[in-house]
Design a protein around this motif. Structure first.
Motif, PDB file in Angstrom:
ATOM      1  N   TYR A 387       0.870  -1.180   0.000  1.00 53.73           N
ATOM      2  CA  TYR A 387       0.000   0.000   0.000  1.00 53.73           C
ATOM      3  C   TYR A 387       0.909   1.233   0.000  1.00 53.73           C
ATOM      4  CZ  TYR A 387      -2.952  -3.747   1.648  1.00 53.73           C
ATOM      5  OH  TYR A 387      -3.593  -4.958   1.768  1.00 53.73           O
ATOM      6  N   LEU A 388       1.614   1.405  -1.100  1.00 55.17           N
ATOM      7  CA  LEU A 388       2.665   2.415  -1.170  1.00 55.17           C
ATOM      8  C   LEU A 388       2.185   3.770  -0.639  1.00 55.17           C
ATOM      9  CD1 LEU A 388       4.189   1.561  -4.656  1.00 55.17           C
ATOM     10  CD2 LEU A 388       5.101   0.994  -2.405  1.00 55.17           C
ATOM     11  N   PRO A 389       3.080   4.430   0.140  1.00 61.42           N
ATOM     12  CA  PRO A 389       4.485   4.092   0.365  1.00 61.42           C
ATOM     13  C   PRO A 389       4.726   2.977   1.377  1.00 61.42           C
ATOM     14  CG  PRO A 389       3.923   6.086   1.551  1.00 61.42           C
ATOM     15  CD  PRO A 389       2.723   5.748   0.727  1.00 61.42           C
ATOM     16  N   GLU A 390       3.692   2.581   2.141  1.00 61.34           N
ATOM     17  CA  GLU A 390       3.868   1.449   3.046  1.00 61.34           C
ATOM     18  C   GLU A 390       4.012   0.168   2.244  1.00 61.34           C
ATOM     19  OE1 GLU A 390       3.128  -1.949   5.430  1.00 61.34           O
ATOM     20  OE2 GLU A 390       1.794  -1.295   3.842  1.00 61.34           O
ATOM     21  N   GLU A 393       9.112  -2.479   1.694  1.00 60.01           N
ATOM     22  CA  GLU A 393      10.009  -3.584   2.052  1.00 60.01           C
ATOM     23  C   GLU A 393       9.588  -4.884   1.379  1.00 60.01           C
ATOM     24  OE1 GLU A 393       6.799  -3.579   5.283  1.00 60.01           O
ATOM     25  OE2 GLU A 393       7.883  -2.133   4.028  1.00 60.01           O
ATOM     26  N   HIS A 394       8.289  -5.051   1.119  1.00 63.51           N
ATOM     27  CA  HIS A 394       7.836  -6.251   0.426  1.00 63.51           C
ATOM     28  C   HIS A 394       8.294  -6.235  -1.039  1.00 63.51           C
ATOM     29  CE1 HIS A 394       5.628  -7.141   3.978  1.00 63.51           C
ATOM     30  NE2 HIS A 394       4.717  -6.212   3.797  1.00 63.51           N
ATOM     31  N   LEU A 395       8.258  -5.061  -1.646  1.00 68.63           N
ATOM     32  CA  LEU A 395       8.778  -4.938  -3.011  1.00 68.63           C
ATOM     33  C   LEU A 395      10.270  -5.238  -3.049  1.00 68.63           C
ATOM     34  CD1 LEU A 395       6.932  -1.816  -4.447  1.00 68.63           C
ATOM     35  CD2 LEU A 395       7.112  -4.044  -5.563  1.00 68.63           C
ATOM     36  N   GLU A 417      12.466  -1.496 -10.966  1.00 68.84           N
ATOM     37  CA  GLU A 417      12.448  -1.184  -9.531  1.00 68.84           C
ATOM     38  C   GLU A 417      12.072   0.265  -9.232  1.00 68.84           C
ATOM     39  OE1 GLU A 417      14.694  -2.586  -5.510  1.00 68.84           O
ATOM     40  OE2 GLU A 417      15.816  -2.661  -7.399  1.00 68.84           O
ATOM     41  N   PRO A 418      12.688   1.267  -9.863  1.00 66.05           N
ATOM     42  CA  PRO A 418      12.281   2.647  -9.539  1.00 66.05           C
ATOM     43  C   PRO A 418      10.844   2.965  -9.953  1.00 66.05           C
ATOM     44  CG  PRO A 418      13.793   2.622 -11.396  1.00 66.05           C
ATOM     45  CD  PRO A 418      13.787   1.248 -10.836  1.00 66.05           C
ATOM     46  N   LEU A 419      10.316   2.239 -10.907  1.00 67.59           N
ATOM     47  CA  LEU A 419       8.947   2.479 -11.355  1.00 67.59           C
ATOM     48  C   LEU A 419       7.928   1.904 -10.376  1.00 67.59           C
ATOM     49  CD1 LEU A 419       9.393   1.579 -15.150  1.00 67.59           C
ATOM     50  CD2 LEU A 419       9.560   3.835 -14.066  1.00 67.59           C
ATOM     51  N   LEU A 420       8.194   0.710  -9.872  1.00 73.83           N
ATOM     52  CA  LEU A 420       7.222   0.031  -9.010  1.00 73.83           C
ATOM     53  C   LEU A 420       7.179   0.601  -7.601  1.00 73.83           C
ATOM     54  CD1 LEU A 420       7.577  -3.716 -10.068  1.00 73.83           C
ATOM     55  CD2 LEU A 420       5.823  -2.074 -10.707  1.00 73.83           C
ATOM     56  N   VAL A 421       8.173   1.374  -7.206  1.00 75.76           N
ATOM     57  CA  VAL A 421       8.153   1.962  -5.871  1.00 75.76           C
ATOM     58  C   VAL A 421       7.661   3.407  -5.894  1.00 75.76           C
ATOM     59  CG1 VAL A 421      10.008   0.477  -5.048  1.00 75.76           C
ATOM     60  CG2 VAL A 421      10.568   2.729  -5.991  1.00 75.76           C
ATOM     61  N   ASP A 422       7.290   3.902  -7.050  1.00 74.39           N
ATOM     62  CA  ASP A 422       6.815   5.277  -7.186  1.00 74.39           C
ATOM     63  C   ASP A 422       5.294   5.287  -7.241  1.00 74.39           C
ATOM     64  OD1 ASP A 422       6.128   7.852  -7.846  1.00 74.39           O
ATOM     65  OD2 ASP A 422       7.578   8.055  -9.472  1.00 74.39           O
ATOM     66  N   ALA A 428       2.793   1.321 -10.688  1.00 69.51           N
ATOM     67  CA  ALA A 428       2.932   1.080  -9.252  1.00 69.51           C
ATOM     68  C   ALA A 428       1.581   0.984  -8.566  1.00 69.51           C
ATOM     69  CB  ALA A 428       3.769   2.189  -8.618  1.00 69.51           C
ATOM     70  N   GLN A 429       0.569   1.638  -9.118  1.00 69.01           N
ATOM     71  CA  GLN A 429      -0.777   1.546  -8.560  1.00 69.01           C
ATOM     72  C   GLN A 429      -1.452   0.229  -8.937  1.00 69.01           C
ATOM     73  OE1 GLN A 429      -2.646   5.016 -10.171  1.00 69.01           O
ATOM     74  NE2 GLN A 429      -1.220   6.432  -9.173  1.00 69.01           N
TER      75      GLN A 429
END
Length: 782
Positions: A387-390, A393-395, A417-422, A428-429
C-alpha cells in the motif's frame, strides 16, 4: 444494542433463504446469545446467485433476497430481539454475466467509451482499439458466424432501441445506428462497441479489470467520487435509517487504494463499525492507519487451528506424502515457498496473463523482457499486496528473491524497480492489485490443493510451513490481537473456508496418529484411486473429515480440488479419463469404502469433537468479536463452497436450544454425541456470558497449569471468566490422562457454566474439572 458487536452470527441470504425467512430466526439468534446478525450481500445480484457477490444494481435490494420490504421486516425483528446488523458489501466489482441485468454495463456495451458509466469500469479502451473485448464465444468469431450461432433481433426495446444480438444464453445490445447492418453479420459485429472473442482469450487479451480470474465480475473504479457515491447511496441509506449498523467490506485488496477508500467510507458512515476481508500472511500486520475495526478473522482461524496440530505428526505425514509420490511416480515435493512460487508463476503466465500484459502497457518502451520480469516479481511477492508508500520492504524482498531466481532478468529488474516503488505511476498503482490476485489464485486456489498432507493446514489465511503453535505462541498471538485490534472479528468457519471448523478439527487428529492414517489410506486407495497419491490423500481426507456424506457431495469436492490443483485436470480443459478416478472414489463411499470409513471415523470422532469444542470455546471467549457461521453451533461437516452454503435447519436448532435450557436447569447435561447438543451448549453459554457480562472479558492473562500434562491444557483468565480447553487429546489419553495436573486459580469460588458445577476456591484438578467435557467456562463469584 452496542455500537460495536460483542459477537456476530452469519446468515447467508439467498433466494431459498430470503430476508423474510431470516427475520423468523432472529429470536433464536438472540436466545443463542448473539449480539449482531451478520448478513451476506443484499444488493441486486445476478439472477440465481446463491452468494450475492455478483452485484448488478447498486440502487436496489435484491428482490429474490426479499427486497426493501424484506430488509425492513428483518431490521424490525432484529431490533425487537436486541440485535444489531452487520451488512456485507462489495465495492470492488460487479456481476456482468447477464449484461442486461446490470444497467451500467449494458449502457457501456451499447454506447461505448463515451457514455457516463464507461468511467465507472477499469477498461483499457486503447488496447482494444476503442472497443471492449468480450471473451464469451465457444469458437472464433468467424466460426461462430459460419455456424449460424448468432441471432440478431432488431425489435426496439426501451433499453435497446436498435435491438439485440444473441449468442445462446448471451444477450447484448446493438450500438445506435447499427441495426441496418443486420444482414451483414461481420459488418454488424465490427460496428459494435464490444468485440466478441473466443472465451480462452480472457487469459491473455482481456481489456478490463476483473475479480481474480473471473471475467463475469468486472472491477469498478470506486476511487472516483461519483462511482463511490452511486455504488454506496443505498448502503449508506441503510445505516442512516437504521436498517444496518455496520459494514463488512469484501476484497479491499482489489481497490487502487484501500486505505483511501476506508477513509471515504468512514466519513460517509459517521465511523460506523467496519471490518475488511483482508488476508494477512504470518507476521504481516493490518495497516495501522486504516479506518477499520479489524479483519474478518482468518488470522485468528489459523492460530486456533494450529493449536490442535501435533508438529511431530506433521513431519510423519510429510514422510507419508513422500512415499505416495514415489509410489505414483511423482517428483519429490517442493518446499512450501518453492511450491507457491511455482503456482503463482503459473497463474501469472496463464489465467492472469492479461493482467500482466496490462502492466506492461503502462511501462515506458524499451524494457526488454518486461512481461517475464513482472510475472517473476508477482511470483516472488511475499504478501498479498503493498500500500505504497507502506510496504516498500515487500517490493524490495520480491526484487531480491526474483534476482536470486532469475539473474538473467537483472536488466529488466533494474529498470522496473524505480517504477514500481513510485506511487504516482500507474504501474505502481496497478501492480498491487495484480499481486493480490496472483496470490489468491496461486496459493489459496492452487497450492492449497497440491499440499495435501493435512487439510487443517491449508485454510484461507494460513501458511502450511507453520504447522503448529505452542500454547505460549498461541497466547502471544491473542494478547497481540487484544492490544492492537480488540474489535476485529474472529472466526472458525466462513462461506469461503475450504473445510468447516469441525472437519478441520477431526482432520487435526491425523497429526497425532500419522502411522494409523497411513494404514487406513492404503486400505482406501486399494478400493479406489486416481493414480495420483497426494490427490488421493486429499480426497480421502475429505471423506474422513465430512463422514458420513453421500457420493455426490464428495464428487463435487473432488472435482473442484483436482481442477484447482491443475496438475492432471483443469477447469478450462478437464481430463475426462483422469476424472473417472475421482468418480470411482466418490462411488466407493456408498460401497466398499463405507465400512473402512465407518471403522476409522469411529476411532477418531471423539478426539475430533474434543478439538471442536475446545477451538469453539477459545474462539468465543477470546479477544476480538467472535462470529458463528450459520449452523455451526451444532456439528457442521461441510466442505468447500457451495457445500458450506447448504440450507440450515433453524427450527431444529431452536427446539434443541429450548430443550437444552430446560434440561440444564434440571442439572441434565447433554452427552457428546452425534446430535451436536454439546457444541450448542458451549456456544450458547459462551455467547450469553459475553453478551450479558462484557466486563468479564477486560483482559487476557494465560492461566497457570501445573503438572505432567500441562501442555495439553489451554487456559485463559479474561477478567472474570476463565476458559479451559484440551489440546492433542489422543496423546493425552495415551499418556494416561490428566493425572495430577492442576489449574491454578484465585482464592475465589466459581461456577462452570457448562456443567453448573460449583468450583471451590484455589487450584482445581483438571481430571475433575474436565471429567464431563474437554472444556470448562468458569465464572468467578462476584
Amino acid at each position: 444494542m452496542t455500537d460495536r458487536p460483542l459477537s456476530t452470527y452469519r446468515l447467508q441470504i439467498s433466494g431459498s433463504f430470503p430476508l423474510e425467512a431470516a427475520a423468523d430466526v432472529v429470536g433464536y439468534l438472540a436466545e443463542l446469545g448473539a449480539s449482531w446478525a451478520y448478513l451476506s450481500p443484499l444488493l441486486a445480484a445476478t439472477p440465481g446467485s446463491n452468494h450475492g457477490y455478483d452485484v448488478v444494481d447498486h440502487a436496489r435490494i435484491d428482490p429474490d433476497r426479499g427486497g426493501e420490504d424484506g430488509l425492513v421486516r428483518f431490521a424490525s425483528a432484529a431490533r425487537t430481539a436486541g440485535l444489531g446488523i452487520l451488512a456485507d458489501i462489495v465495492p470492488n466489482h460487479v456481476g456482468v454475466a447477464v449484461p442486461r441485468q446490470n444497467p451500467w454495463w449494458w449502457e457501456v456495451l451499447r454506447l461505448g467509451r463515451k457514455t457516463r458509466h464507461a468511467a465507472a469500469f477499469d477498461i483499457d479502451w486503447d488496447a482494444g482499439g476503442g472497443r471492449l473485448l468480450l471473451p464469451l464465444l465457444g469458437a472464433s468469431p468467424e466460426e461462430v458466424v459460419a455456424n449460424g450461432e448468432l441471432d440478431v433481433d432488431t425489435t426496439p426495446a426501451a433499453d435497446a432501441p436498435d435491438g439485440v444480438l444473441r449468442y445462446f444464453e448471451h444477450e447484448l445490445p446493438l450500438a445506435p445506428g447499427t441495426a441496418a447492418l443486420a444482414d451483414d453479420l461481420p459488418a454488424l459485429l465490427a460496428a459494435q462497441n464490444y468485440e466478441l472473442r473466443f472465451w480462452e482469450d480472457q487469459n491473455t487479451d482481456l481489456t478490463y479489470r476483473r475479480f481474480f480470474a473471473v471475467s463475469e465480475l468486472a472491477g469498478i473504479r470506486v476511487e472516483r467520487p461519483d462511482v463511490f457515491a452511486e455504488s454506496h447511496r443505498e448502503i449508506l441509506r441503510w445505516l442512516r435509517t437504521g436498517l444496518a449498523d455496520g459494514l463488512r467490506v469484501d476484497h479491499p485488496d482489489g481497490l487502487v487504494d484501500p486505505g483511501a477508500y476506508l477513509e471515504q467510507l468512514a466519513d460517509a458512515t459517521g465511523r460506523a463499525y467496519t471490518l475488511v476481508e483482508k488476508i494477512l500472511e504470518p507476521g504481516e500486520a493490518l495497516p495501522a492507519w486504516w479506518r477499520t475495526d479489524g479483519t474478518t478473522g482468518y488470522d485468528a482461524l489459523a492460530e486456533l487451528d494450529r493449536l490442535f496440530v501435533d508438529a511431530e505428526g506433521v513431519a510423519a505425514l510429510d514422510r507419508l506424502d513422500a512415499r505416495l509420490r514415489a509410489e505414483t511416480g511423482l517428483p519429490d515435493a517442493l518446499p512450501w515457498h518453492d511450491l507457491i512460487h511455482d503456482t503463482k508463476r503459473m497463474i501469472a503466465d496463464t489465467l492472469l496473463a492479461a493482467e500482466v500484459r496490462r502492466l506492461v502497457r503502462t511501462l515506458p518502451h524499451g524494457i526488454v523482457h518486461a512481461d517475464d520480469a513482472l510475472a517473476e516479481l508477482l511470483a516472488c511477492f511475499p504478501v498479498y499486496r503493498s500500500y505504497l508508500p507502506e510496504g516498500r520492504e515487500h517490493l524490495c524482498a520480491a526484487f531480491a528473491e526474483a534476482r536470486r531466481r532469475r539473474p538473467d532478468l537483472s536488466a529488466a529488474f533494474a529498470a522496473l524497480e524505480p517504477l514500481l516503488v513510485d506511487p504516482s505511476l500507474e504501474v505502481a498503482q496497478r501492480f498491487p492489485q495484480v499481486s493480490g490476485a496472483v496470490m489468491a489464485k496461486g496459493v489459496e486456489d492452487t497450492a492449497f490443493y497440491r499440499f495435501t498432507r493435512l487439510g487443517t493446514l491449508t485454510e484461507v489465511g494460513a501458511d502450511p510451513s507453520i504447522p503448529a503453535l505452542s500454547v505460549e505462541e498461541f497466547h502471544d498471538a491473542q494478547r497481540a490481537r487484544l492490544a492492537a485490534w480488540p474489535h476485529s472479528m474472529t472466526t472458525l468457519s466462513t462461506h469461503d473456508t475450504k473445510r468447516s471448523e469441525d472437519v478441520r478439527a477431526r482432520l487435526s487428529v491425523l497429526s497425532e496418529i500419522p502411522e494409523r492414517w497411513g494404514e487406513v489410506l492404503a486400505e482406501l486407495r486399494a478400493v479406489a484411486t486416481t493414480g495420483h497419491g497426494p490427490l488421493d490423500a486429499l480426497i480421502w481426507q475429505a471423506a474422513v473429515g465430512a463422514w458420513p456424506l453421500p457420493s455426490d457431495r464428495l464428487l463435487a469436492y473432488a472435482t473442484k480440488a483436482a481442477r484447482e490443483a491443475a496438475e492432471r485436470t483443469t477447469w478450462q480443459h478437464p481430463d475426462a479419463a483422469f476424472e473417472e478416478g475421482l468418480a470411482a472414489i466418490a462411488r466407493s463411499v456408498e460401497g466398499d469404502a463405507a465400512p473402512i470409513l465407518d471403522r476409522f471415523v469411529a476411532e477418531i470422532v471423539d478426539a475430533g469433537r474434543s478439538n471442536s469444542l475446545s477451538a469453539k470455546l477459545l474462539q468465543l471467549t477470546g479477544p476480538g468479536v467472535p462470529d458463528v457461521y450459520q449452523g455451526t453451533e451444532l456439528w457442521d461437516l461441510s466442505l468447500v463452497d457451495p457445500d458450506n452454503r447448504r440450507p440450515v435447519d433453524f427450527a431444529l436448532r431452536a427446539r434443541m436450544l429450548r430443550e437444552l435450557d430446560a434440561d440444564h436447569a434440571r442439572g441434565v447435561l447433554p452427552p457428546i454425541d452425534d446430535s451436536g447438543a454439546a457444541k450448542l451448549l458451549v456456544t450458547s453459554r459462551a455467547l450469553r456470558l459475553r453478551r450479558d457480562n462484557p466486563e468479564l472479558f477486560r483482559f487476557y492473562r494465560p492461566a497457570v497449569v501445573e503438572g505432567a500434562a500441562a501442555d495439553h491444557a489451554v487456559a485463559v483468565h479474561r477478567g472474570g471468566a476463565t476458559a479451559v480447553a484440551t489440546r492433542l487429546p489422543v496423546t493425552l489419553a495415551r499418556r494416561g490422562g490428566w493425572g495430577d495436573t492442576v489449574l491454578m486459580r484465585p482464592e475465589l469460588p466459581g461456577t462452570d457454566l457448562l456443567t453448573g458445577r460449583r468450583i471451590p476456591p484455589g487450584p482445581v484438578r483438571l481430571a475433575e474439572l474436565l471429567d464431563t467435557y474437554p472444556v470448562a467456562l468458569i465464572e468467578l463469584a462476584r
